[in-house]
Design a protein around this motif. Structure first.
Motif, PDB file in Angstrom:
ATOM      1  N   ILE A  46       4.593   7.583   9.805  1.00  0.00           N
ATOM      2  CA  ILE A  46       3.900   6.316   9.628  1.00  0.00           C
ATOM      3  C   ILE A  46       2.783   6.253  10.660  1.00  0.00           C
ATOM      4  CG2 ILE A  46       4.124   3.827   9.709  1.00  0.00           C
ATOM      5  CD1 ILE A  46       7.025   4.233   8.764  1.00  0.00           C
ATOM      6  N   GLY A  74       0.351   1.522   9.759  1.00  0.00           N
ATOM      7  CA  GLY A  74       1.572   1.231   9.011  1.00  0.00           C
ATOM      8  C   GLY A  74       1.680   1.956   7.692  1.00  0.00           C
ATOM      9  N   LYS A  75       0.639   2.703   7.312  1.00  0.00           N
ATOM     10  CA  LYS A  75       0.739   3.443   6.059  1.00  0.00           C
ATOM     11  C   LYS A  75       1.357   4.815   6.302  1.00  0.00           C
ATOM     12  CE  LYS A  75      -2.175   3.959   2.601  1.00  0.00           C
ATOM     13  NZ  LYS A  75      -3.437   4.145   1.863  1.00  0.00           N
ATOM     14  N   PRO A  76       2.178   5.257   5.369  1.00  0.00           N
ATOM     15  CA  PRO A  76       2.774   6.575   5.568  1.00  0.00           C
ATOM     16  C   PRO A  76       1.794   7.697   5.232  1.00  0.00           C
ATOM     17  CG  PRO A  76       3.666   5.566   3.581  1.00  0.00           C
ATOM     18  CD  PRO A  76       2.707   4.577   4.175  1.00  0.00           C
ATOM     19  N   ALA A  77       1.932   8.813   5.919  1.00  0.00           N
ATOM     20  CA  ALA A  77       1.133   9.995   5.616  1.00  0.00           C
ATOM     21  C   ALA A  77       2.073  11.179   5.462  1.00  0.00           C
ATOM     22  CB  ALA A  77       0.135  10.262   6.741  1.00  0.00           C
ATOM     23  N   ILE A  78       1.635  12.139   4.678  1.00  0.00           N
ATOM     24  CA  ILE A  78       2.460  13.311   4.425  1.00  0.00           C
ATOM     25  C   ILE A  78       2.250  14.337   5.533  1.00  0.00           C
ATOM     26  CG2 ILE A  78       2.789  15.255   2.848  1.00  0.00           C
ATOM     27  CD1 ILE A  78       1.835  13.353   0.616  1.00  0.00           C
ATOM     28  N   SER A  85       7.319  12.878   6.417  1.00  0.00           N
ATOM     29  CA  SER A  85       6.216  11.948   6.433  1.00  0.00           C
ATOM     30  C   SER A  85       6.192  11.269   7.790  1.00  0.00           C
ATOM     31  CB  SER A  85       6.385  10.909   5.325  1.00  0.00           C
ATOM     32  OG  SER A  85       7.567  10.177   5.557  1.00  0.00           O
ATOM     33  N   GLU A  99       0.860  -1.178   0.000  1.00  0.00           N
ATOM     34  CA  GLU A  99       0.000   0.000   0.000  1.00  0.00           C
ATOM     35  C   GLU A  99       0.897   1.229   0.000  1.00  0.00           C
ATOM     36  OE1 GLU A  99      -4.010   0.244   2.089  1.00  0.00           O
ATOM     37  OE2 GLU A  99      -2.737  -0.889   3.475  1.00  0.00           O
ATOM     38  N   LYS A 115       9.630  11.036   9.575  1.00  0.00           N
ATOM     39  CA  LYS A 115      10.510  10.256   8.709  1.00  0.00           C
ATOM     40  C   LYS A 115      10.874  11.119   7.515  1.00  0.00           C
ATOM     41  CE  LYS A 115       9.589   6.310  10.872  1.00  0.00           C
ATOM     42  NZ  LYS A 115      10.570   5.394  11.436  1.00  0.00           N
ATOM     43  N   ILE A 170       4.581   7.429  -1.598  1.00  0.00           N
ATOM     44  CA  ILE A 170       5.558   6.982  -0.612  1.00  0.00           C
ATOM     45  C   ILE A 170       5.035   5.735   0.077  1.00  0.00           C
ATOM     46  CG2 ILE A 170       6.681   9.193  -0.186  1.00  0.00           C
ATOM     47  CD1 ILE A 170       4.780   9.706   2.080  1.00  0.00           C
ATOM     48  N   MET A 171       5.953   4.873   0.463  1.00  0.00           N
ATOM     49  CA  MET A 171       5.554   3.631   1.120  1.00  0.00           C
ATOM     50  C   MET A 171       6.412   3.394   2.357  1.00  0.00           C
ATOM     51  SD  MET A 171       7.366   0.750  -1.273  1.00  0.00           S
ATOM     52  CE  MET A 171       7.927  -0.320   0.043  1.00  0.00           C
ATOM     53  N   ASN A 172       5.918   2.522   3.208  1.00  0.00           N
ATOM     54  CA  ASN A 172       6.614   2.199   4.444  1.00  0.00           C
ATOM     55  C   ASN A 172       7.396   0.908   4.249  1.00  0.00           C
ATOM     56  OD1 ASN A 172       7.389   1.424   6.988  1.00  0.00           O
ATOM     57  ND2 ASN A 172       5.316   1.196   7.800  1.00  0.00           N
ATOM     58  N   GLU A 196       9.099   2.220  15.226  1.00  0.00           N
ATOM     59  CA  GLU A 196       8.418   1.116  14.561  1.00  0.00           C
ATOM     60  C   GLU A 196       7.743   0.199  15.573  1.00  0.00           C
ATOM     61  OE1 GLU A 196       7.800  -0.695  10.682  1.00  0.00           O
ATOM     62  OE2 GLU A 196       7.972   1.261  11.601  1.00  0.00           O
ATOM     63  N   ARG A 216      -4.951  10.539   4.217  1.00  0.00           N
ATOM     64  CA  ARG A 216      -4.701  11.146   5.509  1.00  0.00           C
ATOM     65  C   ARG A 216      -3.429  11.996   5.465  1.00  0.00           C
ATOM     66  NH1 ARG A 216      -4.499   5.923   8.814  1.00  0.00           N
ATOM     67  NH2 ARG A 216      -3.349   5.471   6.918  1.00  0.00           N
ATOM     68  N   PHE A 217      -3.484  13.105   6.158  1.00  0.00           N
ATOM     69  CA  PHE A 217      -2.331  13.991   6.230  1.00  0.00           C
ATOM     70  C   PHE A 217      -2.093  14.365   7.678  1.00  0.00           C
ATOM     71  CE2 PHE A 217      -4.251  14.571   2.107  1.00  0.00           C
ATOM     72  CZ  PHE A 217      -3.162  14.506   1.245  1.00  0.00           C
ATOM     73  N   VAL A 232      10.539   5.456   5.254  1.00  0.00           N
ATOM     74  CA  VAL A 232       9.607   5.912   4.219  1.00  0.00           C
ATOM     75  C   VAL A 232      10.380   6.124   2.932  1.00  0.00           C
ATOM     76  CG1 VAL A 232       8.054   7.745   3.496  1.00  0.00           C
ATOM     77  CG2 VAL A 232       8.026   6.977   5.852  1.00  0.00           C
ATOM     78  N   THR A 288       1.033   5.765  -0.332  1.00  0.00           N
ATOM     79  CA  THR A 288       0.306   7.021  -0.183  1.00  0.00           C
ATOM     80  C   THR A 288       0.706   7.953  -1.315  1.00  0.00           C
ATOM     81  OG1 THR A 288       0.408   6.756   2.204  1.00  0.00           O
ATOM     82  CG2 THR A 288      -0.151   8.943   1.376  1.00  0.00           C
ATOM     83  N   ARG A 325       9.495  -1.197   6.347  1.00  0.00           N
ATOM     84  CA  ARG A 325       9.958  -1.498   7.710  1.00  0.00           C
ATOM     85  C   ARG A 325      10.421  -0.261   8.458  1.00  0.00           C
ATOM     86  NH1 ARG A 325      12.040  -5.487   4.604  1.00  0.00           N
ATOM     87  NH2 ARG A 325      14.065  -4.462   4.574  1.00  0.00           N
ATOM     88  N   GLY A 326       9.578   0.726   8.509  1.00  0.00           N
ATOM     89  CA  GLY A 326       9.891   1.901   9.311  1.00  0.00           C
ATOM     90  C   GLY A 326      10.588   3.004   8.557  1.00  0.00           C
TER      91      GLY A 326
END
Lengths: 165, 590
Positions: B566, B570-574, B564, A39, B549, A53-55, B222, B463-464, A60, A41, A57-58
């Motif tokens: 997390i 677990g999804k990243p947001a800006i 960004s 997944e 991050k 951007i993706m995660n 994490e 989401r932001f 980005v 964003t 393992r912690g």
């Protein structure tokens, strides 16, 4: 580089993958791992091939669609994999149709890219490899993605029309 | 030796170790690329720093040696001595020597160090070379010097260029100075050993690279996220023990997070101590009498913030001495004590760190500033600004009220740079001034750059995160509060204020067709810097602490995206920097 030299008699190894019906390859040492499409964003004001951007393992990291970048039509029924590459110390996810195999080409089978009159920039193609009647193009990833993208991103950020709501 | 001096010395030694490590890398880099002028410049700067600070804190021995070392470097830098491997070896040996001096001093701050050891041996080596024979038996020398000796002999042997001769002359010269100083080599060696052993005991700390710390903090971040996910999952479970364990694990995780964050925190003490000197030097140069009073120097803040706050602080302090405090005569004339006072104070306030630089000088005259700004063409003639706005003129680029450029301030690096630097740290500068009584600069900083309190908002399914510190308030506007004008866009009427109203949708470049009615959305009022405005978002999901991050280089040019984070799933947001996001719209509207 050193690994390749030590293990494989001076021959660099490459990871080959499919983009649509075509086959490309990148130096194996630039590849950190291959994962399934996670997944991600989306990031506004980026070119369409910049998926977001993706995660990892912690961490980005950015994820880009190499097919869109190179203007190749995605294949049907392909698994879609993400190659996590290490470009100058930073990681980037590159979306491809499928990852095929590790190549260990004989120097004799490698050739320079042919001079082709084309409107497209081809400077990111570093070589051409023929294997069993297949043509595999070697890519310089940072040239095909990073540097140029940098400019592209900046451009699209500047170009955004001032639209007061 | 009083505590203050001791702090300074210990601080210097820490710094010196780092400088030496850097220098060594530079020497090695230089060896592989002798034509690298930038590298030489860097080495020279390092040596210069070392010399300056060692003398400042009273380590004469290092000072003398590094002074010689520096003058030698200068010749190399100016090309009078070509960069050969013999030169590099010599430099490296000198580097090692300084390092051993630092180590000795770490064990005993009062130790006297005998630099003649190195100088003598270098001299004997070069003498041997000059005389075209290795007169001294090489096996008596330590191995490190052996190399220098050999290389010297070889190189000078084959090509005694004028430069090489110069090198030898120089080395001899430094030897003379060294020998004049102190005792024979052999005696100093055992002393080192006996002192070094017990010294490790009292200082029970280890140096850990920031990169490793960062890794730890990342992993802990994490861990916190995974813990949150786990807890949410366990809510649906009936297993009592599982839930209990997860609850306890949550506590431990929080603790681990707190500890790992605290690892980056360092007290302001050293930075404040440096300021003593700045005040002394600056006031001396200006012929003023200024005393510095510090308080709250045990206040801790993030190391990265600390490193970046030092320069702006120096500038504020200098500024206070130069522009703030009046000359002794005019102070006496206005009934103040002859000597001015600059107060440096640090404290925590609602999760932020505040550093105050307060002087009891003449204050800032808004009218004068306005006049000056008009004269400089920054403002249109006849402009009258409200007091507070006029005072903020000092942050305008290219603004200096001093008509003369002095050595102390007014060299182009002005208050605007201070402001920019502080804002880059997510902080802000406030000015309070009373004419005739003094000025207070308040620097408000976040405690850490690694974690922020964020407001998670939702827009179009995405989401932001908006830094909570940027959000002044949030409200659900009624349709009467929102007025649409063709010329100015939408305006939010808020308690007598008219705020420009933007829609996050539009700001992010989505199509206008999807616009919802304003009263179905939530307005966030942003007023942390510049002109206030409001932004409409679909929904506010909540507030939480997020670990910032960094994003990849390829998108760092997007200024409105400060990073960004997390989120729980677990999804990243800006993380959105609203001020930057509305900038283009502003220009369009203006």
């Amino acid at each position: 580089m050193n690994h390749a030299k030590n293990t494989n008699s001076n021959r660099e190894r490459f990871l080959s993958f499919s983009l649509g019906t075509e086959e490309y390859a990148v130096p194996l040492l630039a590849v950190r791992e291959v994962i399934a499409l996670p997944e991600y964003t989306p990031v506004p004001y980026t070119p369409s091939y910049f998926l977001g951007i993706m995660n990892l393992r912690g961490q980005v990291i950015s994820i880009m669609d190499l097919r869109q970048k190179l203007g190749i039509k995605p294949g049907v029924d392909t698994e879609t994999a993400v190659i996590i590459c290490d470009l100058n110390g930073a990681s980037i996810g590159v979306v491809v149709d499928s990852v095929n195999t590790v190549l260990n080409p004989e120097t004799a089978d490698l050739s320079e890219k042919p001079e082709i009159q084309s409107n497209r920039p081809t400077d990111y193609i570093t070589g051409v490899y023929r294997k069993d009647k297949k043509l595999i193009l070697f890519l310089d990833l940072s040239r095909s993605l990073s540097l140029e993208d940098h400019a592209a991103v900046r451009k699209s950020a500047e170009v955004r029309a001032p639209k007061a709501a | 030796m009083d505590d203050f001096e001791k702090e300074l010395k210990v601080g210097f030694l820490e710094e010196a170790s780092q400088l030496l490590a850097d220098a060594e890398q530079c020497f090695l880099a230089l060896e592989s690329n002798p034509q690298d002028g930038a590298m030489l410049d860097k080495i020279f700067r390092l040596a210069h720093n070392l010399k300056g600070s060692s003398k400042a804190v009273g380590f004469e021995d290092i000072g003398v040696f590094t002074h010689r070392f520096e003058s030698f470097l200068l010749k190399v830098k100016n090309g009078e001595i070509p960069v050969s491997s013999s030169v590099i070896s010599l430099l490296l040996v000198c580097n090692d020597h300084i390092r051993s001096m630092v180590d000795i001093l770490k064990a005993d701050l009062d130790a006297r160090i005998d630099s003649s050891a190195l100088m003598e041996q270098i001299e004997s080596a070069s003498h041997g070379a000059q005389a075209e024979e290795g007169a001294e038996s090489a096996d008596e020398e330590p191995t490190g010097l052996q190399a220098v000796h050999d290389v010297h002999e070889e190189e000078v042997f084959e090509a005694p260029t004028p430069e090489e001769v110069e090198l030898i002359r120089l080395v001899n010269h430094s030897f003379d100075v060294g020998v004049a100083e102190v005792a024979p080599v052999r005696e100093s060696a055992p002393v080192v050993k006996t002192v070094a052993a017990p010294a490790t005991a009292p200082d029970e700390s280890i140096r850990v690279s920031l990169a490793r710390l960062e890794k730890l903090i990342n992993s802990v971040g994490e861990l916190v996220i995974l813990q949150t996910v786990l807890r949410e999952q366990s809510m649906t479970s009936n297993a009592h023990l599982l839930r209990k364990t997860i609850h306890q694990m949550g506590k431990v995780t929080k603790e681990v997070q707190d500890i790992s964050m605290s690892l980056r925190m360092v007290p302001l003490k050293q930075t404040f101590q440096k300021m003593q000197r700045i005040v002394r030097d600056t006031s001396g140069m200006l012929g003023k009498k200024v005393g510095l009073v510090t308080s709250g120097d045990d206040t801790e803040l993030d190391k990265t913030v600390l490193e970046n706050i030092s320069d702006p602080l120096v500038h504020l302090i200098r500024n206070a001495c130069d522009h703030g405090i009046e000359s002794p005569e005019s102070r006496l004339a206005s009934g103040k004590p002859e000597s001015g006072t600059v107060k440096l104070n640090a404290y925590h306030q609602s999760g932020k760190l505040v550093i105050e630089v307060k002087d009891d000088g003449g204050g800032i005259d808004g009218v004068k500033l306005t006049a000056k700004a008009i004269e400089k063409g920054i403002l249109k003639p006849g402009t009258v600004l409200p007091e507070q706005e006029a005072i903020h003129l000092i942050f305008h680029p290219g603004f200096s009220t001093k008509s003369q450029v002095t050595e102390v301030s007014g060299r182009g690096v002005g208050m605007d740079v201070v402001k920019t630097n502080i804002e880059a740290l997510q902080g802000e500068v406030q000015v309070e001034t009373v004419l005739g009584e003094g000025t207070t600069f308040k620097v408000v900083l976040p405690l850490t750059l690694a974690i922020i309190d964020g407001m998670v908002v939702q827009n179009e399914g995405c989401r932001f995160v908006v830094p909570l510190s940027h959000v002044h308030e949030t409200l659900k506007p009624s349709s009467d509060d929102v007025k649409h004008t063709t010329t100015m866009g939408e305006v939010l009427l808020l308690r007598g204020e008219n705020l420009p109203l933007y829609r996050l949708n539009t700001l992010l470049g989505h199509k206008k067709s999807a616009l919802k009615a304003a009263n179905e959305q939530i307005a966030m009022v942003i007023r942390y810097a510049g002109n206030p405005f409001a932004v409409l978002v679909d929904d506010i999901l909540g507030q939480q602490q997020v670990v910032i991050k960094e994003v990849g280089q390829e998108i760092q040019s997007l200024k409105w995206m400060s990073g960004s984070a997390i989120l729980g799933d677990g999804k990243p947001a800006i993380i959105i920097e609203m001020n930057e996001l509305v900038k283009p719209s502003r220009k369009g509207a203006a």
